[in-house]
Write a protein that holds these residues in place. Structure first.
Motif, PDB file in Angstrom:
ATOM      1  N   UNK A 123       0.812  -1.227   0.000  1.00  0.00           N
ATOM      2  CA  UNK A 123       0.000   0.000   0.000  1.00  0.00           C
ATOM      3  C   UNK A 123       0.844   1.275   0.000  1.00  0.00           C
ATOM      4  N   UNK A 124       1.978   1.244   0.685  1.00  0.00           N
ATOM      5  CA  UNK A 124       2.840   2.426   0.717  1.00  0.00           C
ATOM      6  C   UNK A 124       3.470   2.678  -0.646  1.00  0.00           C
ATOM      7  N   UNK A 125       3.838   1.613  -1.346  1.00  0.00           N
ATOM      8  CA  UNK A 125       4.375   1.769  -2.705  1.00  0.00           C
ATOM      9  C   UNK A 125       3.365   2.490  -3.580  1.00  0.00           C
ATOM     10  N   UNK A 126       2.090   2.083  -3.449  1.00  0.00           N
ATOM     11  CA  UNK A 126       1.050   2.719  -4.250  1.00  0.00           C
ATOM     12  C   UNK A 126       0.806   4.158  -3.814  1.00  0.00           C
ATOM     13  N   UNK A 127       0.830   4.380  -2.500  1.00  0.00           N
ATOM     14  CA  UNK A 127       0.568   5.731  -1.996  1.00  0.00           C
ATOM     15  C   UNK A 127       1.667   6.703  -2.417  1.00  0.00           C
ATOM     16  N   UNK A 128       2.914   6.264  -2.350  1.00  0.00           N
ATOM     17  CA  UNK A 128       4.031   7.139  -2.723  1.00  0.00           C
ATOM     18  C   UNK A 128       4.212   7.242  -4.231  1.00  0.00           C
ATOM     19  N   UNK A 129       3.509   6.391  -4.980  1.00  0.00           N
ATOM     20  CA  UNK A 129       3.619   6.391  -6.447  1.00  0.00           C
ATOM     21  C   UNK A 129       5.070   6.254  -6.895  1.00  0.00           C
ATOM     22  N   UNK A 130       5.743   5.291  -6.324  1.00  0.00           N
ATOM     23  CA  UNK A 130       7.147   5.077  -6.665  1.00  0.00           C
ATOM     24  C   UNK A 130       7.284   4.652  -8.122  1.00  0.00           C
ATOM     25  N   UNK A 131       8.287   5.185  -8.796  1.00  0.00           N
ATOM     26  CA  UNK A 131       8.568   4.830 -10.185  1.00  0.00           C
ATOM     27  C   UNK A 131      10.044   4.496 -10.326  1.00  0.00           C
ATOM     28  N   UNK A 132      10.357   3.727 -11.364  1.00  0.00           N
ATOM     29  CA  UNK A 132      11.741   3.310 -11.592  1.00  0.00           C
ATOM     30  C   UNK A 132      12.112   3.555 -13.050  1.00  0.00           C
ATOM     31  N   UNK A 133      13.409   3.549 -13.295  1.00  0.00           N
ATOM     32  CA  UNK A 133      13.953   3.618 -14.648  1.00  0.00           C
ATOM     33  C   UNK A 133      15.162   2.698 -14.700  1.00  0.00           C
ATOM     34  N   UNK A 134      15.413   2.153 -15.871  1.00  0.00           N
ATOM     35  CA  UNK A 134      16.524   1.221 -16.043  1.00  0.00           C
ATOM     36  C   UNK A 134      17.775   1.982 -16.448  1.00  0.00           C
ATOM     37  N   UNK A 135      18.885   1.708 -15.762  1.00  0.00           N
ATOM     38  CA  UNK A 135      20.163   2.338 -16.104  1.00  0.00           C
ATOM     39  C   UNK A 135      20.619   1.848 -17.476  1.00  0.00           C
ATOM     40  N   UNK A 136      20.904   2.798 -18.352  1.00  0.00           N
ATOM     41  CA  UNK A 136      21.308   2.477 -19.716  1.00  0.00           C
ATOM     42  C   UNK A 136      22.783   2.798 -19.925  1.00  0.00           C
ATOM     43  N   UNK A 137      23.458   2.046 -20.807  1.00  0.00           N
ATOM     44  CA  UNK A 137      24.843   2.414 -21.147  1.00  0.00           C
ATOM     45  C   UNK A 137      24.889   3.829 -21.721  1.00  0.00           C
ATOM     46  N   UNK A 138      25.856   4.620 -21.248  1.00  0.00           N
ATOM     47  CA  UNK A 138      25.968   6.002 -21.705  1.00  0.00           C
ATOM     48  C   UNK A 138      26.418   6.042 -23.152  1.00  0.00           C
ATOM     49  N   UNK A 139      25.905   7.039 -23.852  1.00  0.00           N
ATOM     50  CA  UNK A 139      26.358   7.238 -25.233  1.00  0.00           C
ATOM     51  C   UNK A 139      27.821   7.682 -25.235  1.00  0.00           C
ATOM     52  N   UNK A 140      28.573   7.214 -26.190  1.00  0.00           N
ATOM     53  CA  UNK A 140      30.034   7.371 -26.175  1.00  0.00           C
ATOM     54  C   UNK A 140      30.484   8.812 -26.309  1.00  0.00           C
ATOM     55  N   UNK A 141      29.768   9.618 -27.037  1.00  0.00           N
ATOM     56  CA  UNK A 141      30.213  10.995 -27.290  1.00  0.00           C
ATOM     57  C   UNK A 141      29.263  12.000 -26.657  1.00  0.00           C
ATOM     58  N   UNK A 142      28.783  11.699 -25.468  1.00  0.00           N
ATOM     59  CA  UNK A 142      27.852  12.601 -24.796  1.00  0.00           C
ATOM     60  C   UNK A 142      28.565  13.901 -24.427  1.00  0.00           C
ATOM     61  N   UNK A 143      28.144  15.051 -24.963  1.00  0.00           N
ATOM     62  CA  UNK A 143      28.836  16.304 -24.654  1.00  0.00           C
ATOM     63  C   UNK A 143      28.436  16.837 -23.283  1.00  0.00           C
ATOM     64  N   UNK A 144      29.220  17.756 -22.812  1.00  0.00           N
ATOM     65  CA  UNK A 144      28.950  18.432 -21.553  1.00  0.00           C
ATOM     66  C   UNK A 144      28.197  19.721 -21.873  1.00  0.00           C
ATOM     67  N   UNK A 145      27.011  19.869 -21.320  1.00  0.00           N
ATOM     68  CA  UNK A 145      26.171  21.031 -21.605  1.00  0.00           C
ATOM     69  C   UNK A 145      26.167  21.954 -20.395  1.00  0.00           C
ATOM     70  N   UNK A 146      26.587  23.189 -20.628  1.00  0.00           N
ATOM     71  CA  UNK A 146      26.692  24.173 -19.565  1.00  0.00           C
ATOM     72  C   UNK A 146      25.790  25.358 -19.877  1.00  0.00           C
ATOM     73  N   UNK A 147      25.280  25.965 -18.837  1.00  0.00           N
ATOM     74  CA  UNK A 147      24.500  27.183 -18.988  1.00  0.00           C
ATOM     75  C   UNK A 147      25.280  28.348 -18.416  1.00  0.00           C
ATOM     76  N   UNK A 148      25.079  29.520 -19.005  1.00  0.00           N
ATOM     77  CA  UNK A 148      25.818  30.676 -18.533  1.00  0.00           C
ATOM     78  C   UNK A 148      25.312  31.961 -19.141  1.00  0.00           C
ATOM     79  N   UNK A 149      26.227  32.931 -19.256  1.00  0.00           N
ATOM     80  CA  UNK A 149      25.853  34.266 -19.678  1.00  0.00           C
ATOM     81  C   UNK A 149      27.032  34.924 -20.385  1.00  0.00           C
ATOM     82  N   UNK A 150      26.713  35.851 -21.287  1.00  0.00           N
ATOM     83  CA  UNK A 150      27.737  36.613 -21.990  1.00  0.00           C
ATOM     84  C   UNK A 150      28.045  37.876 -21.204  1.00  0.00           C
ATOM     85  N   UNK A 151      29.341  38.198 -21.111  1.00  0.00           N
ATOM     86  CA  UNK A 151      29.778  39.354 -20.333  1.00  0.00           C
ATOM     87  C   UNK A 151      30.766  40.177 -21.153  1.00  0.00           C
TER      88      UNK A 151
END
Length: 452
Positions: free
Chosen positions: A66-94
């Protein structure tokens, strides 16, 4: 009624009372015994929904269905990372601080003219106009510079006079007509004039008057001397020509190519040496300041300096073509709230498509990914320096285990962990993506207190 009858009635009543008492005792004993067919006592809903600590594995919780249902727990499967995944940064121009100048005047004075813009002489410079190095920005009338120029003219005139007298006295020295003391006094006056003239020249040079302006002052002194010598003998020609209108003017010129960001003067204003007349910036190159998560710093720092490049595009125009720039420095201070450091670099902006203050996304291509798995960012429990995830040990999510992990890098949606069970997550394992903070708090409450 006889006494015999009375005794018989009392004995009957006693016998009947005894029988009733025996029946009551027998009923009480019979119904007071526990029945093997009786239903067990009911458990309260709160007790049936309580999460408990498992004794079979460390940091493992057993969660009622019942607690699992009440908390609405969800899962996801760990996937192998893509080989060339870039690093995405946020910022500002100065603005680049080395390409921003504050234009001051070297002397206090009144603004008599504002320089013309490229639109024509009738259109004075304004904020946003482009200027070139050496372009006239404004003209000030300064009494101080006028007086200092006049001092030099006066010193040059005295020098010419004393030089003439000294040379004349030296020419008749052999005749004995002039005392040697007078010649020495005139020589001393001549040397004092030379010292004064040179001091005034150096003062004007220190005020950044160029040699052309100083030469004009000396030419003016010669004209005055010649005009004074051209009149009849005994009556020098003192008729003065019209005064030079530019004598006390100061020209303010642009120190570099750029754009006017501030203009703080207009004709008639009295400006001092502390005032910013203009602020001019070279916008052909802008500084990029982007936030780098703490776990991404080792990856970025390990990159060779010649490969530290990024593709920068405006957040508001994500479909636009990115511009390539270079990362120059990585900050040494970590923001205590975001756990990020500031990476600083630059991009070319010769066509002025970027503006100061705009938000950007910088994409840094990096190597790696072969030994990493990718999990949703919502599965990460960020507890200061420690990072955790919950691994589902059963299909119905009733048994979950908290595991410490090493977050190598992250994006807005995913985190990348080592592909292993010790310090990471193995590909194919299921991680909780909802309710992880609540379960982590429950685990901390249920864990036994370590003895001191």
């Amino acid at each position: 009624m006889s006494s015999e009858t009375t005794r018989r009635l009392k004995g009957s009543f006693v016998l009947i009372g005894a029988v009733v008492l025996l029946v009551l005792i027998a009923g009480t004993v019979f119904y007071g015994l526990p029945s093997t067919s009786a239903a067990p006592p009911e458990t309260s809903p709160r007790e049936s929904a309580a999460v408990r600590l498992s004794s079979e594995a460390p940091d493992t919780l057993v969660i009622p269905v019942p607690t699992v249902a009440t908390m609405r727990l969800t899962v996801a499967t760990a996937q192998p990372a893509r080989s060339a995944q870039p690093l995405r940064l946020t910022g500002q121009l100065m603005l680049d601080p080395s390409r921003l100048v504050h234009v001051h005047t070297r002397f206090s004075g009144e603004v008599v003219e504002v320089g013309p813009s490229d639109r024509g002489k009738d259109f004075p410079l304004r904020v946003g106009d482009s200027v070139h190095k050496g372009q006239l920005l404004a003209i000030l009338w300064s009494r101080e510079i006028g007086e200092k120029k006049s001092d030099l003219v006066d010193a040059l005139s005295a020098l010419a006079l004393h030089e003439s007298i000294y040379r004349h006295l030296k020419s008749i020295d052999n005749t004995g007509a002039v005392a040697q003391r007078s010649i020495e006094e005139m020589r001393r006056a001549y040397e004092s004039d030379l010292i004064l003239v040179e001091r005034l020249r150096r003062t004007l040079r220190s005020w950044r008057l160029d040699e052309t302006e100083i030469q004009e002052i000396e030419t003016e002194a010669k004209r005055i001397h010649e005009r004074a010598s051209a009149g009849p003998e005994g009556a020098p020609n003192l008729a003065a020509p019209p005064a030079d209108p530019r004598w006390a003017e100061i020209e303010i010129r642009a120190p570099l190519d750029g754009v006017i960001l501030e203009k703080n003067l207009t004709v008639g204003d009295i400006m001092t040496t502390d005032d910013d007349l203009f602020k001019i910036a070279d916008l052909s190159r802008l500084v990029v300041m982007a936030n780098v998560y703490e776990e991404d710093l080792p990856t970025l720092s390990a990159m060779p300096s010649d490969r530290r490049t990024w593709q920068v595009r405006l957040t508001a125009h994500a479909a636009a073509e990115p511009v390539t720039g270079r990362i120059e420095t990585i900050g040494n201070v970590i923001d205590p709230n975001q756990h990020t450091a500031v990476a600083q670099g630059w991009i070319d902006n010769a066509d002025r498509q970027f503006r100061v203050g705009q938000f950007i996304e910088a994409v840094v291509p990096i190597d790696g990914g072969e030994d990493e798995v990718e999990v949703p960012i919502t599965s990460i429990i960020d507890d200061g320096a420690n990072k955790f995830v919950f691994i589902a040990r059963t299909e119905d999510l009733t048994v979950v285990q908290r595991r410490p992990v090493e977050v190598r890098r992250r994006t807005g949606r995913a985190a990348f962990l080592p592909n292993r069970t010790n310090g990471g997550v193995a590909a194919g394992e299921r991680v909780l993506t909802r309710g992880v903070l609540e379960l982590s708090s429950v685990l901390e409450e249920l864990r036994p207190t370590e003895p001191r």
